[in-house]
Write an enzyme that holds these catalytic residues in place. Sequence first.
Site, short mmCIF file in Angstrom:
data_model
loop_
_atom_site.label_atom_id
_atom_site.label_comp_id
_atom_site.label_asym_id
_atom_site.label_seq_id
_atom_site.Cartn_x
_atom_site.Cartn_y
_atom_site.Cartn_z
N HIS A 182 -100.71 -8.50 51.15
CA HIS A 182 -99.37 -7.95 50.95
C HIS A 182 -99.21 -6.69 51.80
O HIS A 182 -99.98 -5.75 51.71
CB HIS A 182 -99.13 -7.59 49.48
CG HIS A 182 -97.77 -6.98 49.25
ND1 HIS A 182 -96.63 -7.73 49.17
CD2 HIS A 182 -97.37 -5.69 49.11
CE1 HIS A 182 -95.59 -6.94 48.98
NE2 HIS A 182 -96.02 -5.69 48.94
N MET B 51 -97.25 -0.96 52.68
CA MET B 51 -98.34 -1.17 51.74
C MET B 51 -99.44 -1.94 52.46
O MET B 51 -99.18 -2.68 53.42
CB MET B 51 -97.89 -1.94 50.50
CG MET B 51 -96.74 -1.29 49.74
SD MET B 51 -96.32 -2.20 48.24
CE MET B 51 -97.32 -1.34 47.08
N HIS C 93 -88.04 -9.39 45.60
CA HIS C 93 -89.00 -9.05 46.66
C HIS C 93 -90.40 -9.49 46.25
O HIS C 93 -91.10 -10.15 47.00
CB HIS C 93 -88.98 -7.55 46.91
CG HIS C 93 -89.94 -7.10 47.97
ND1 HIS C 93 -91.25 -6.75 47.69
CD2 HIS C 93 -89.80 -6.96 49.31
CE1 HIS C 93 -91.86 -6.40 48.80
NE2 HIS C 93 -91.01 -6.52 49.81
N HIS D 79 -89.70 -6.57 41.33
CA HIS D 79 -89.16 -5.64 42.33
C HIS D 79 -87.97 -6.31 43.00
O HIS D 79 -88.12 -7.33 43.68
CB HIS D 79 -90.25 -5.29 43.35
CG HIS D 79 -89.75 -4.44 44.48
ND1 HIS D 79 -90.41 -4.35 45.69
CD2 HIS D 79 -88.66 -3.65 44.61
CE1 HIS D 79 -89.76 -3.53 46.49
NE2 HIS D 79 -88.68 -3.11 45.86
N HIS E 202 -95.51 -4.67 53.94
CA HIS E 202 -94.07 -4.80 54.17
C HIS E 202 -93.85 -5.25 55.61
O HIS E 202 -94.66 -5.97 56.17
CB HIS E 202 -93.37 -3.48 53.83
CG HIS E 202 -93.42 -3.17 52.37
ND1 HIS E 202 -92.99 -1.98 51.82
CD2 HIS E 202 -93.86 -3.89 51.31
CE1 HIS E 202 -93.18 -1.98 50.52
NE2 HIS E 202 -93.69 -3.13 50.19
#
Length: 906
Positions: free
Chosen positions: A240, A312, A105, A170, A242
């Site tokens: 960044h 995030m 990820h 991750h 999600h």
Amino acid sequence: MAGRARSRLLLLLLLALQGSCLAFRSPLSVFKRFKETTRSFSNECLGTTRPVTPIDSSDFALDIRMPGVTPKESDTYFCMSMRLPVDEEAFVIDFKPRASMDTVHHMLLFGCNMPSSTGSYWFCDEGTCTDKANILYAWARNAPPTRLPKGVGFRVGGETGSKYFVLQVHYGDISAFRDNHKDCSGVSLHLTRVPQPLIAGMYLMMSVDTVIPPGEKVVNSDISCHYKTYPMHVFAYRVHTHRLGKVVSGYRVRNKQWTLIGRQSPQLPQAFYPVEHPVDVTFGDILAARCVFTGEGRTEATHIGGTSSDEMCNLYIMYYMEAKYAVSFMTCTQNVDPDMFRTIPAEANIPIPVKSDMVMIHGHHREPENKDKTALIQQPKHGEDEVLEQGDLYSLLSKLLGERDGVVHVHRYNPAEKTESGSDPVAEMANIVQKKDLTRSDAREGAEREERGNAILVRDRIHKFHRLESTLRPAESSVSPQQPGEGPWEPEHSGDFHVEEALDWPGVYLLPGQVSGVALDSKNNLVIFHRGDHVWDGNSFDSKFVYQQRGLGPIEEDTILVIDPNNAAILHSSGKNLFYLPHGLSIDKDGNYWVTDVALHQVFKLDPHSKEGPLLILGRSMQPGSDQNHFCQPTDVAVDPSTGDVFVSDGYCNSRIVQFSPSGKFITHWGEESSGSAPKPGQFSVPHSLALVPHLDQLCVADRENGRIQCFRTDTKEFVREIKHASFGRNVFAISYISGLLFAVNGKPYFGDHEPVQGFVMNFSSGEIIDVFKPVRKHFDMPHDVVASDDGNVYIGDAHTNTVWKFTLTEKMEHRSVKKAGIEAQEIKDSEPKGESSSGRVLGRLRGKGSGGLNLGNFFASRKGYSRKGFDRLSTEGSDQEKEEDDGSESEEEYSAPLPTPAPSS
């Protein structure tokens, strides 16, 4: 591999032709080519048997890879560490990801001095580093390599740089591991020993408290911070979020004018995009960011967190600074001016066009059904851009899907030109830097065995310089010596000793939080007061000194640690869930702790052996003031061992000393704010530290921003003397007294000043400097407190490097220790009687220093960083920002020195 080389060549050609071309193809096509040529390393652990590869006499490559891991659960975070293979200073100038979004990820690369584990890899929820961790690199979604501009590098190794790299990977969705293959994802670094004139750093803007209601069409998450340090020059950025993130934008706000740093869709490859135009950020600017989310399709509220179902909001800003002022890592997690976002440019709420084949679903890249015939929705016509709040999000997004020119512009600015004056500074330094072949691993083992011997050699050379330097009386020194007959006899010291770091003391790698206070108990155990996961930065207080981060709650870990002075073992800990921003610490003759909290604006008396709460509280919680019942950011406490009277230095926003009875009844206060360049006796600019001289009935005050020490009679409050030396610079942060000696630490020099940050030993009777000292391991950045012990040891706590050093005197003094107010001082006695005068006594040699294993890392390894609604600092991207660093933290309290404005800040 040839395809990858062609892709990089095209990128370089775009950079070279930027100045002559009027328009460019969107870099999305470059990302697509990189994606198609990127090899997945999931089934082949390449490059792990030879992690170090020499490039030439000064450069080498370092391959940092997971050692063949197989995650068993989704949202697994694995960490591994690699020690820098050279001892001298080096610079990272290139990053190449070795990973595929099919399995990974995201990845983060940290720099630090002590990883949380020595195993081949570990679960990151055990911690990343035991000391501060600086983010060096971040990758996600098949982002291409990142090469820094010419003349710019991340500094590692040497005396001040990180000794270890820690890789965090991750693994989001582990469906790709159904075959139980081993993964060796990672990153390859290009390092050089050639000094770089400009040092790179990372500024992380991150929301920690955003909540996205279910079904909500548009949710804005805003972040802003004041910038209060040396100028930085932004050259790249990375966003960044999600799945719910639609667009992230970052700005510099100066005089209410918004200048774009960068805006991008977080659904595109999460690379470091070059800024369109160079952006400089200077003291007084505001950095602002907005993440735009949608809650449509969700049935429950979405919080900030580390799992794929959480969200995030991160903006990484990559910058460079001049080498001598460089800060490697800074963070911003607050919103200091919500009203400001009413004038944010409308573009911040317009999504970036995204090809459907670049969108990632459930942690995986979604390939188009027909690669050759990708269906793209038409671009909106000029003038059709709409603000998200004004219509349906998805209908607007559907209009904007597709490729559009000018989404990302190539950066054509060469930052090294700022330091060039007719020649290439990198080339000049390359001509004089010592060229060495890369040391082989077996030779490194021998070098490590010699490390202590080399450190001692360096230390001895430094000491010789210090001894020579201490013989020169600064021309601008101002000392009012103790006059004969003014008080009891005060022992003289000739200065035939030196203070040096105890190189075998493991406590130098102690704490994860800002160290604000140090003291000694009756057994000469070291007591440390630290801030845990809280920091004092530009967002902590408003203009009226009211604490703005109350919602974080008190510090959830023990803030007071009792440390064995020999092996740094933790003997006792306390202070959990009591404090918000710890500051001063003192211990009275009965062993009670006296501490101050600048956020609470209070002073506490604590029984270290009781769990019943404070014995006494002075001041009103969260209420700044200047009357008999209020403080305003009190800094320190001293308790008279004979009368029990309590003296409080108050503080950052008051300029006074307040006296109370042993029961806490107000007695009197004195002092006023200084004005002008020649402050008078009794005037203060941040009275920061106190030291009692009991047998002389004197209280000495570190008048921080006036760069001097003032001493007063404790009975009449009459001014007695001032101690001021040019070598102090503009600040004196802390002082500590033991019989006949006064210890002090100063602050970083201001712009254009040259006085180094260091420790001082002074003959209290004459006020003259006997010795100066600095550490060998690490370096002083913001030495915040000092205490001297009865067995000749000196401890200094640093609020920026989160470090405590132990120093030793080369001659032993048999006396009781007095830290600010604790234990009544006694006369120095000869350990071996000799017929010498008091000014030339030989006090005997120090006892041998103890050694032992460090267990503080284990103590904190099991703790979880503060978690807020699913957000775990130790298990999410960008979570290990300790805000110090080298801290890099944006610590408003510590802006006494190198700031462009002379006015003291809180």
